[in-house]
Design a protein around this motif. Structure first.
Motif, PDB file in Angstrom:
ATOM      1  N   LEU A  25       0.829  -1.207   0.000  1.00  0.00           N
ATOM      2  CA  LEU A  25       0.000   0.000   0.000  1.00  0.00           C
ATOM      3  C   LEU A  25       0.861   1.253   0.000  1.00  0.00           C
ATOM      4  CD1 LEU A  25      -2.842   1.299   0.267  1.00  0.00           C
ATOM      5  CD2 LEU A  25      -2.531   1.199   2.742  1.00  0.00           C
ATOM      6  N   LEU A  26       1.873   1.291   0.866  1.00  0.00           N
ATOM      7  CA  LEU A  26       2.746   2.471   0.928  1.00  0.00           C
ATOM      8  C   LEU A  26       3.495   2.673  -0.380  1.00  0.00           C
ATOM      9  CD1 LEU A  26       4.199   2.063   4.541  1.00  0.00           C
ATOM     10  CD2 LEU A  26       2.426   3.645   3.791  1.00  0.00           C
ATOM     11  N   ASP A  27       3.927   1.575  -0.990  1.00  0.00           N
ATOM     12  CA  ASP A  27       4.639   1.676  -2.264  1.00  0.00           C
ATOM     13  C   ASP A  27       3.727   2.219  -3.357  1.00  0.00           C
ATOM     14  OD1 ASP A  27       6.923   1.191  -3.992  1.00  0.00           O
ATOM     15  OD2 ASP A  27       5.711  -0.420  -4.856  1.00  0.00           O
ATOM     16  N   LYS A  28       2.479   1.686  -3.429  1.00  0.00           N
ATOM     17  CA  LYS A  28       1.531   2.174  -4.444  1.00  0.00           C
ATOM     18  C   LYS A  28       1.182   3.643  -4.194  1.00  0.00           C
ATOM     19  CE  LYS A  28       0.619  -1.554  -6.944  1.00  0.00           C
ATOM     20  NZ  LYS A  28       1.674  -2.418  -6.392  1.00  0.00           N
ATOM     21  N   LEU A  29       1.028   4.021  -2.934  1.00  0.00           N
ATOM     22  CA  LEU A  29       0.737   5.428  -2.618  1.00  0.00           C
ATOM     23  C   LEU A  29       1.888   6.324  -3.046  1.00  0.00           C
ATOM     24  CD1 LEU A  29      -0.887   5.096   0.917  1.00  0.00           C
ATOM     25  CD2 LEU A  29      -2.007   5.889  -1.157  1.00  0.00           C
ATOM     26  N   SER A  30       3.109   5.863  -2.856  1.00  0.00           N
ATOM     27  CA  SER A  30       4.273   6.638  -3.281  1.00  0.00           C
ATOM     28  C   SER A  30       4.288   6.831  -4.786  1.00  0.00           C
ATOM     29  CB  SER A  30       5.549   5.921  -2.820  1.00  0.00           C
ATOM     30  OG  SER A  30       6.693   6.598  -3.287  1.00  0.00           O
ATOM     31  N   VAL A  31       3.938   5.757  -5.514  1.00  0.00           N
ATOM     32  CA  VAL A  31       3.917   5.847  -6.988  1.00  0.00           C
ATOM     33  C   VAL A  31       2.835   6.816  -7.455  1.00  0.00           C
ATOM     34  CG1 VAL A  31       3.452   4.546  -9.094  1.00  0.00           C
ATOM     35  CG2 VAL A  31       4.885   3.551  -7.308  1.00  0.00           C
ATOM     36  N   TYR A  32       1.608   6.670  -6.919  1.00  0.00           N
ATOM     37  CA  TYR A  32       0.501   7.523  -7.357  1.00  0.00           C
ATOM     38  C   TYR A  32       0.735   8.979  -6.970  1.00  0.00           C
ATOM     39  CZ  TYR A  32      -2.273   3.495  -8.690  1.00  0.00           C
ATOM     40  OH  TYR A  32      -2.732   2.362  -9.315  1.00  0.00           O
ATOM     41  N   SER A  33       1.280   9.213  -5.791  1.00  0.00           N
ATOM     42  CA  SER A  33       1.522  10.603  -5.371  1.00  0.00           C
ATOM     43  C   SER A  33       2.574  11.264  -6.236  1.00  0.00           C
ATOM     44  CB  SER A  33       1.955  10.634  -3.900  1.00  0.00           C
ATOM     45  OG  SER A  33       3.157   9.910  -3.719  1.00  0.00           O
ATOM     46  N   THR A  34       3.489  10.461  -6.815  1.00  0.00           N
ATOM     47  CA  THR A  34       4.545  11.024  -7.676  1.00  0.00           C
ATOM     48  C   THR A  34       4.075  11.148  -9.123  1.00  0.00           C
ATOM     49  OG1 THR A  34       6.194  10.001  -6.250  1.00  0.00           O
ATOM     50  CG2 THR A  34       6.933  10.770  -8.399  1.00  0.00           C
ATOM     51  N   ASN A  35       3.546  10.048  -9.664  1.00  0.00           N
ATOM     52  CA  ASN A  35       3.182  10.037 -11.086  1.00  0.00           C
ATOM     53  C   ASN A  35       1.910  10.820 -11.378  1.00  0.00           C
ATOM     54  OD1 ASN A  35       5.368   8.390 -11.308  1.00  0.00           O
ATOM     55  ND2 ASN A  35       4.220   6.496 -11.584  1.00  0.00           N
ATOM     56  N   ASP A  36       0.889  10.660 -10.526  1.00  0.00           N
ATOM     57  CA  ASP A  36      -0.398  11.308 -10.767  1.00  0.00           C
ATOM     58  C   ASP A  36      -0.574  12.609  -9.997  1.00  0.00           C
ATOM     59  OD1 ASP A  36      -0.835   9.094 -12.255  1.00  0.00           O
ATOM     60  OD2 ASP A  36      -2.173   8.111 -10.829  1.00  0.00           O
ATOM     61  N   CYS A  37       0.494  13.070  -9.350  1.00  0.00           N
ATOM     62  CA  CYS A  37       0.463  14.348  -8.603  1.00  0.00           C
ATOM     63  C   CYS A  37      -0.642  14.361  -7.539  1.00  0.00           C
ATOM     64  CB  CYS A  37       0.285  15.525  -9.549  1.00  0.00           C
ATOM     65  SG  CYS A  37       1.609  15.688 -10.742  1.00  0.00           S
ATOM     66  N   GLU A  38      -0.895  13.200  -6.943  1.00  0.00           N
ATOM     67  CA  GLU A  38      -1.867  13.136  -5.844  1.00  0.00           C
ATOM     68  C   GLU A  38      -1.127  13.392  -4.535  1.00  0.00           C
ATOM     69  OE1 GLU A  38      -4.883  13.063  -6.391  1.00  0.00           O
ATOM     70  OE2 GLU A  38      -5.059  12.339  -8.443  1.00  0.00           O
ATOM     71  N   HIS A  39      -0.797  14.664  -4.311  1.00  0.00           N
ATOM     72  CA  HIS A  39       0.107  14.991  -3.203  1.00  0.00           C
ATOM     73  C   HIS A  39      -0.525  14.752  -1.838  1.00  0.00           C
ATOM     74  CE1 HIS A  39       2.783  16.511  -6.198  1.00  0.00           C
ATOM     75  NE2 HIS A  39       1.949  17.469  -6.576  1.00  0.00           N
ATOM     76  N   SER A  40      -1.847  14.785  -1.742  1.00  0.00           N
ATOM     77  CA  SER A  40      -2.470  14.594  -0.437  1.00  0.00           C
ATOM     78  C   SER A  40      -2.281  13.167   0.070  1.00  0.00           C
ATOM     79  CB  SER A  40      -3.967  14.915  -0.518  1.00  0.00           C
ATOM     80  OG  SER A  40      -4.588  14.070  -1.458  1.00  0.00           O
ATOM     81  N   MET A  41      -2.164  12.196  -0.855  1.00  0.00           N
ATOM     82  CA  MET A  41      -2.005  10.810  -0.433  1.00  0.00           C
ATOM     83  C   MET A  41      -0.664  10.549   0.236  1.00  0.00           C
ATOM     84  SD  MET A  41      -3.718   8.498  -3.426  1.00  0.00           S
ATOM     85  CE  MET A  41      -5.463   8.615  -3.834  1.00  0.00           C
ATOM     86  N   ILE A  42       0.323  11.381  -0.049  1.00  0.00           N
ATOM     87  CA  ILE A  42       1.645  11.159   0.544  1.00  0.00           C
ATOM     88  C   ILE A  42       1.612  11.396   2.050  1.00  0.00           C
ATOM     89  CG2 ILE A  42       2.722  13.451   0.437  1.00  0.00           C
ATOM     90  CD1 ILE A  42       5.107  12.034  -0.960  1.00  0.00           C
ATOM     91  N   ASN A  43       0.588  12.106   2.531  1.00  0.00           N
ATOM     92  CA  ASN A  43       0.458  12.321   3.980  1.00  0.00           C
ATOM     93  C   ASN A  43       0.242  11.004   4.719  1.00  0.00           C
ATOM     94  OD1 ASN A  43       0.707  15.052   3.575  1.00  0.00           O
ATOM     95  ND2 ASN A  43      -1.490  15.420   3.500  1.00  0.00           N
ATOM     96  N   ILE A  44      -0.376  10.016   4.058  1.00  0.00           N
ATOM     97  CA  ILE A  44      -0.563   8.704   4.682  1.00  0.00           C
ATOM     98  C   ILE A  44       0.798   8.062   4.958  1.00  0.00           C
ATOM     99  CG2 ILE A  44      -1.666   6.451   4.472  1.00  0.00           C
ATOM    100  CD1 ILE A  44      -3.602   7.649   2.507  1.00  0.00           C
TER     101      ILE A  44
END
Length: 875
Positions: free
Chosen positions: A829-848
């Motif tokens: 989950l943390l790895d996928k969140l890192s990918v999405y927050s970087t590639n898709d600019c979903e910066h709020s998810m990186i707070n998790i």
């Protein structure tokens, strides 16, 4: 263009191209929806596109002729289509593919069609030119008398049927049949009548002055729609212009002058037929007003012909004078005939007629007289249309007896908004059907909503709307009424219906804003919700909900009575995956999948629902409530898992009292329980305080600055969509991982609870005391000592028993497996969140990640996973 229209057009295109297999229509539909942008065609771009296609075309004359024909019919989106075709003509690969496709289709159609040959029988005699001309005239008369009235009657019947289908309670009135059965009443040529006989003397044998006077006499008849002696009208087939036959023996100089005058008679015939046909009730008020204006101009034309006839009777009118007097009128008649033909070819009604007149008026910018004439016709034709427009923009009422207004009203019940997930009312109650070029960006439906709430509204600045070339004049009036209507409805919803207070009430329950209420509610309903959903009694749940509302701070909410219980047919993860699979390749597979055999529990099926009445249901519709329900069920299930883990913590307090010989696995289980609790609590904190609360404040601020209901709808939907996206509910991959994590937590708590149940004997022992002497007095000191010894021996036996039990059942291996599964899924989950927050600019998810990896415990392994992923991508 609506989503359903795109879907239909893509399927139609694939069907026409005989495309089978491949990615399917869904892929193309998805690409079109993501990449469509409005294209504004300018005159320059349209002209260059037209020239480019003409260069590529094998028959450029035919293409340009067809383009002009469609332009004269006022076909919508013609220029964007031409621009698209010009872009396609530049792509060699697409051209090659289309040519191959056309070749294949032509071969298929050639094989399917049987060829039939016709042989013309040989004739033994030759026909003279005079006999051939007579035969052609007779055939023309038969065709004109049989086909044309029939086609006009078919058109009128079709228009009547279409109107009666839309307005069954208001059928169109119909002219009696004798109006159409008497051709002499229409003022046009009667081509079916036969002449009384051949003229006694051929006009070519007469002297020139006599020929001229005879032709002047004939022309005066022909100019008002009556055949002359030597000039006769030919039958008209369909929408052709009228042509004439002049005696071939006539002197050439006179014949030349006659041919110059005859176009005026042809224009008169076109206008007479147009005014007669369009005066029928089926063609609408705009066409009626246009024909009335044309009749006014035709009266002046007939007065001119009468004056010319008066001069002729006095012997003062020669053919040259007739040509001189008729020239100023010729231009007017030409414009009127051209407009009549354009309206007729385009089958224009209502807004289409006004759009055509508006374009013609602007096209004659360099010709002041022609522009003034078109302006007169447009003003006259727009009067009935603008009367409908005034009622619409000032009172929100559509009174359109002939279905020609640009806005069409559909009968949709506002009470069904609560059940209708597609939210059709606001989008489909009023739709633009006949857009007008100079009014297509005005659609006010606000006053109608207020009027349906039982309040009469009238715009205070209501003024008569008149057509003018200066669009800003009536545009300002329409804008004023638009802003007034939007303000009236906005104030009505915000102040009288308390929209913001309603939304706050929904936030209290669906977004768990009232913490004490949920503690009370979950305590009261815990046992009930553990049952299978089929065994739950909804009235009992409603009663417990009412009790929880009265016992908490939610009691101060004035709208608490609108909250109710809803038991859903699917758990939240299944519901979300079904929603996310809509219009994807997986949609059919998910919908047709066999339902799981495991029965839903009350906790998995539980959700809140909310009663919203009109007109608040425009904003808080079923689609919005479904989004709220998905958010609530997601958080509610997290709360449930948190309570399970807390219950395990409480149960573990009892287990700590025993001196277990093998406590290593027990410490591992406690640590894992704490990691799970930390995960669930941090996820909840992130969703409630880092996603929903800030997004809610942004929406509340935007609602205060909203200028109309469309803005309110946009802000509200944006709030819900952002919450769903940032809570990981719109990403199937993240959702599945999160679901597995929750399942691991639940299974772990069940396992731990099974273990702690064996401790119930000890708890029961602790509650037992030797206060058996209620009648005999309190226990003695020796009895208390004996009781304590029994409890010590029992605890020792229990500890040994449990330790032996766990050694046999490999409990340590079970805990280790739970630990491994949880760690693997959490890292994923943390790895996928890192990918999405970087590639898709979903910066709020990186707070998790920052919350769950606050001390860098997972950092090293995440970096290792990122390196492995990059190496795989490079390979």
């Amino acid at each position: 263009m609506s989503e359903f229209r795109i879907h239909h057009d893509v399927n139609e295109l694939l069907s026409l191209l005989h495309v089978r297999g491949g990615d399917g229509a869904e892929v193309f539909i998805d690409l079109l929806q993501k990449n469509r942008t409005p294209y504004i065609t300018t005159t320059v771009s349209a002209h260059s596109a037209k020239v480019k296609i003409a260069e590529y075309s094998k028959t450029p004359e035919d293409f340009l002729r067809k383009y002009d024909e469609l332009k004269s019919k006022n076909v919508r989106n013609l220029d964007p289509l031409v621009y698209l075709l010009s872009k396609l003509s530049e792509d060699k690969e697409i051209l090659q593919c289309l040519q191959q496709n056309a070749k294949e289709r032509s071969e298929v159609s050639a094989n399917a069609t049987t060829s039939t040959t016709f042989a013309i029988p040989p004739t033994s005699t030759k026909m003279s030119m005079q006999e051939l001309e007579e035969l052609r005239k007779k055939l023309g008369n038969v065709t004109a008398s049989s086909n044309v009235p029939q086609s006009a009657e078919i058109t009128r019947k079709m228009l009547r049927d279409r109107h009666n289908k839309k307005n069954p309670t208001q059928p169109n009135p119909v002219f009696p049949n004798w109006v159409y059965d008497r051709p002499a009443l229409n003022g046009d040529f009667i081509t079916g009548a036969t002449a009384a006989g051949d003229p006694a003397v051929a006009i070519g044998t007469m002297p020139l002055p006599a020929q001229e006077q005879a032709l002047v006499d004939d022309l005066l008849f022909v100019l008002v729609g009556v055949d002359g002696r030597d000039i006769t009208a030919q039958p008209v087939l369909g929408r052709q212009n009228r042509s004439f036959i002049v005696d071939p023996t006539l002197d050439m100089s006179i014949k030349e002058l006659v041919n110059r005058v005859l176009p005026v008679a042809s224009y008169y015939s076109t206008i007479a037929r147009f005014t007669e046909e369009k005066s029928s009730f089926e063609y609408g008020q705009v066409n009626h007003a246009l024909t009335a204006a044309m009749r006014t101009l035709m009266k002046e034309y007939l007065i001119l012909v009468t004056q010319l006839e008066h001069l002729h009777r006095q012997g003062m009118l020669s053919l040259q004078k007739l040509w001189f007097y008729i020239q100023p009128t010729m231009r007017t008649m030409e414009i009127l005939a051209f407009i009549a033909s354009s309206v007729d070819k385009g089958d224009c009604m209502g807004g289409s007629t006004l759009s055509l007149l508006h374009d013609r008026t602007f096209n004659y910018t360099g010709d002041s007289q022609a522009q003034e004439l078109c302006l007169y016709l447009t003003k006259a034709a727009s009067v009935p249309y603008f009367e409908i427009l005034e009622k619409w923009i000032y009172r929100g009422i559509i009174k359109d007896p002939y279905s020609e207004f640009m806005v069409e009203e559909h009968e949709l019940q506002k009470e069904k908004i609560q059940e209708d997930y597609n939210d059709k009312y606001w989008d489909q109650r009023y739709t633009i059907v006949h857009a007008i070029h100079f009014l297509d960006h005005f659609l006010s439906k606000y006053l109608n909503v207020v009027r349906e709430c039982g309040r009469d509204v009238t715009c205070p600045d209501a003024k008569e709307v008149l057509y003018t070339l200066k669009e800003r004049a009536y545009v300002e009036q329409i804008e004023k009424s638009y802003y007034y209507a939007s303000k009236v409805l906005l104030d009505f919803l915000m102040e009288e219906k308390e929209l913001v207070a309603r939304l706050r009430s929904i936030k209290h329950y669906f977004l768990m804003d009232k913490g004490d209420f949920f503690v009370h509610f979950m305590d009261l309903t815990e046992e009930e919700l553990k049952k299978p959903v089929d065994d739950i009694v909804p009235p009992r749940l409603e009663a417990l909900l009412e009790l929880a509302l009265r016992m908490s701070t939610a009691n101060t909410d004035p709208f608490k009575d609108d909250l109710k219980i809803d038991l859903m047919p699917h758990d939240v993860i299944t519901q979300l995956l079904r929603v996310l699979a809509i219009e994807t390749k997986q949609e059919k597979a998910i919908i047709n999948a066999d339902p799981t055999e495991v029965a839903l529990s009350g906790l998995e099926a539980f959700s809140f629902d909310y009663i919203v009445k009109w007109p608040l249901s425009l904003i808080i519709n079923r689609k919005a409530l479904t989004r709220y329900q998905m958010l609530f069920r997601h958080i509610f299930y997290c709360k449930h898992v948190e309570r399970l883990l807390c219950n395990v913590w409480i149960s573990n307090k009892t287990a700590k009292q025993h001196a277990l010989h093998r406590a290593k696995w027990f410490a591992t289980a406690f640590a894992l329980r704490q990691r799970m609790l930390n995960f669930v609590q941090n996820i909840q904190y992130y969703m409630m305080f880092e996603v929903m609360e800030p997004t809610w404040h942004i929406m509340e601020k935007n609602l205060k600055s909203a200028s109309n209901i469309d803005d309110v709808l946009c802000h509200h939907i944006s709030f819900l969509d952002n919450c769903l996206k940032d809570c990981m509910l719109t990403n199937p991959e993240l959702l599945k991982i999160f679901s597995k994590l929750m399942s691991v937590c639940v299974m772990f708590t069940n396992c731990m609870q099974r273990f702690t149940r064996s401790m119930k004997l000890d708890r029961e022992l602790n509650r037992l005391s030797l206060e058996h002497g209620t009648m005999e007095g309190p226990p003695t000191q020796s009895e208390r000592t004996e009781e304590q010894e029994k409890k010590r021996l029992t605890s020792k036996f229990l500890a040994e028993h449990v330790d032996t039990l766990q050694s046999y059942s490999c409990f340590e291996a079970t805990v280790s497996k739970f630990d491994s599964n949880f760690s693997t899924l959490l890292l994923d989950l943390l790895d996928k969140l890192s990918v999405y927050s970087t590639n898709d600019c979903e910066h709020s998810m990186i707070n998790i990640i920052y919350r769950l990896d606050f001390n860098g415990f997972y950092t090293e392994r995440l970096e290792r996973m990122a390196i492995e992923r990059s190496q795989k991508a490079a390979a």
